[in-house]
Design a protein around this motif. Structure first.
Motif, mmCIF file in Angstrom:
data_model
loop_
_atom_site.group_PDB
_atom_site.id
_atom_site.type_symbol
_atom_site.label_atom_id
_atom_site.label_comp_id
_atom_site.label_asym_id
_atom_site.label_seq_id
_atom_site.Cartn_x
_atom_site.Cartn_y
_atom_site.Cartn_z
ATOM 1 N N LEU A 1 -25.929 -12.353 18.332
ATOM 2 C CA LEU A 1 -27.223 -11.831 17.495
ATOM 3 C C LEU A 1 -27.168 -10.172 17.201
ATOM 4 O O LEU A 1 -27.659 -9.854 16.196
ATOM 5 N N TYR A 2 -26.361 -9.504 18.134
ATOM 6 C CA TYR A 2 -26.157 -8.199 17.834
ATOM 7 C C TYR A 2 -25.220 -7.870 16.546
ATOM 8 O O TYR A 2 -25.422 -7.079 16.040
ATOM 9 N N LEU A 3 -24.602 -9.014 16.067
ATOM 10 C CA LEU A 3 -23.821 -8.825 14.814
ATOM 11 C C LEU A 3 -24.925 -8.889 13.599
ATOM 12 O O LEU A 3 -24.395 -8.364 12.581
ATOM 13 N N LEU A 4 -25.987 -9.540 13.711
ATOM 14 C CA LEU A 4 -27.029 -9.668 12.826
ATOM 15 C C LEU A 4 -27.691 -8.393 12.569
ATOM 16 O O LEU A 4 -27.706 -7.608 11.748
ATOM 17 N N VAL A 5 -28.016 -7.685 13.763
ATOM 18 C CA VAL A 5 -28.559 -6.251 13.825
ATOM 19 C C VAL A 5 -27.675 -5.512 13.157
ATOM 20 O O VAL A 5 -28.014 -4.702 12.410
ATOM 21 N N ILE A 6 -26.298 -5.351 13.397
ATOM 22 C CA ILE A 6 -25.352 -4.530 12.784
ATOM 23 C C ILE A 6 -25.411 -4.760 11.477
ATOM 24 O O ILE A 6 -25.170 -3.853 10.712
ATOM 25 N N GLY A 7 -25.282 -5.926 10.879
ATOM 26 C CA GLY A 7 -25.409 -6.405 9.500
ATOM 27 C C GLY A 7 -26.581 -5.708 8.803
ATOM 28 O O GLY A 7 -26.471 -5.086 7.635
ATOM 29 N N PHE A 8 -27.701 -5.739 9.360
ATOM 30 C CA PHE A 8 -28.906 -4.954 8.682
ATOM 31 C C PHE A 8 -28.569 -3.491 8.661
ATOM 32 O O PHE A 8 -29.023 -2.844 7.693
ATOM 33 N N VAL A 9 -27.925 -2.888 9.684
ATOM 34 C CA VAL A 9 -27.669 -1.512 9.792
ATOM 35 C C VAL A 9 -27.013 -1.292 8.668
ATOM 36 O O VAL A 9 -27.066 -0.191 7.720
ATOM 37 N N VAL A 10 -25.842 -1.966 8.745
ATOM 38 C CA VAL A 10 -24.642 -1.525 7.630
ATOM 39 C C VAL A 10 -25.276 -1.851 6.295
ATOM 40 O O VAL A 10 -25.105 -1.087 5.212
ATOM 41 N N PHE A 11 -26.275 -2.766 5.699
ATOM 42 C CA PHE A 11 -26.951 -3.091 4.565
ATOM 43 C C PHE A 11 -27.574 -1.768 4.019
ATOM 44 O O PHE A 11 -27.843 -1.053 3.289
ATOM 45 N N ALA A 12 -28.390 -1.403 5.443
ATOM 46 C CA ALA A 12 -29.360 -0.198 4.988
ATOM 47 C C ALA A 12 -28.690 1.026 4.599
ATOM 48 O O ALA A 12 -28.881 1.765 3.966
ATOM 49 N N LEU A 13 -27.370 1.354 5.215
ATOM 50 C CA LEU A 13 -26.368 2.463 5.032
ATOM 51 C C LEU A 13 -25.968 2.245 3.563
ATOM 52 O O LEU A 13 -25.913 3.103 3.049
ATOM 53 N N ALA A 14 -25.643 1.033 3.065
ATOM 54 C CA ALA A 14 -25.404 0.541 1.684
ATOM 55 C C ALA A 14 -26.276 1.001 0.613
ATOM 56 O O ALA A 14 -26.056 1.821 -0.175
ATOM 57 N N LEU A 15 -27.485 0.752 1.322
ATOM 58 C CA LEU A 15 -28.583 1.019 0.054
ATOM 59 C C LEU A 15 -28.876 2.381 -0.042
ATOM 60 O O LEU A 15 -29.248 2.997 -1.023
ATOM 61 N N LEU A 16 -28.844 3.062 1.237
ATOM 62 C CA LEU A 16 -29.018 4.682 1.395
ATOM 63 C C LEU A 16 -27.955 5.328 0.637
ATOM 64 O O LEU A 16 -28.209 6.315 -0.170
ATOM 65 N N LEU A 17 -26.526 4.942 0.717
ATOM 66 C CA LEU A 17 -25.523 5.497 0.104
ATOM 67 C C LEU A 17 -25.571 5.260 -1.389
ATOM 68 O O LEU A 17 -25.304 6.512 -2.213
ATOM 69 N N SER A 18 -25.970 4.099 -1.930
ATOM 70 C CA SER A 18 -26.088 3.875 -3.094
ATOM 71 C C SER A 18 -27.237 4.828 -3.709
ATOM 72 O O SER A 18 -27.071 5.183 -5.117
ATOM 73 N N ALA A 19 -28.627 4.893 -3.176
ATOM 74 C CA ALA A 19 -29.634 5.708 -3.740
ATOM 75 C C ALA A 19 -29.249 7.009 -3.794
ATOM 76 O O ALA A 19 -29.494 7.844 -4.664
ATOM 77 N N VAL A 20 -28.271 7.614 -2.924
ATOM 78 C CA VAL A 20 -27.960 9.165 -3.000
ATOM 79 C C VAL A 20 -27.085 8.990 -4.458
ATOM 80 O O VAL A 20 -27.301 10.073 -4.637
ATOM 81 N N ARG A 21 -26.014 8.309 -4.123
ATOM 82 C CA ARG A 21 -25.339 8.383 -5.393
ATOM 83 C C ARG A 21 -25.849 8.378 -6.644
ATOM 84 O O ARG A 21 -25.680 9.143 -7.503
ATOM 85 N N LEU A 22 -26.819 7.295 -6.852
ATOM 86 C CA LEU A 22 -27.595 7.440 -8.159
ATOM 87 C C LEU A 22 -28.340 8.341 -8.475
ATOM 88 O O LEU A 22 -28.435 9.036 -9.660
#
Length: 55
Positions: free
Chosen positions: A25-46
């Motif tokens: 289940l910890y991989l699911l949590v890590i997946g959520f964190v990575v997804f949030a990081l990707a959204l943050l990175l794309s928002a900063v770049r845009l």
């Protein structure tokens, strides 16, 4: 942009493995964190791309 897509893909893969495999289940949590990081990175770049360079 390629990095954002790779981060989203990694988040999806980790999320699927974390949701399916028992005891990972910890991989699911890590997946959520990575997804949030990707959204943050794309928002900063845009946000940076929207500004015009000052002269």
């Amino acid at each position: 942009m390629v990095w954002v897509l790779l981060l989203v893909l990694a988040a999806v893969v980790l999320g699927i493995i974390g949701a399916v495999a028992k005891g990972l289940l910890y991989l699911l949590v890590i997946g959520f964190v990575v997804f949030a990081l990707a959204l943050l990175l794309s928002a900063v770049r845009l946000r940076r791309a929207g500004r015009r360079p000052s002269r």
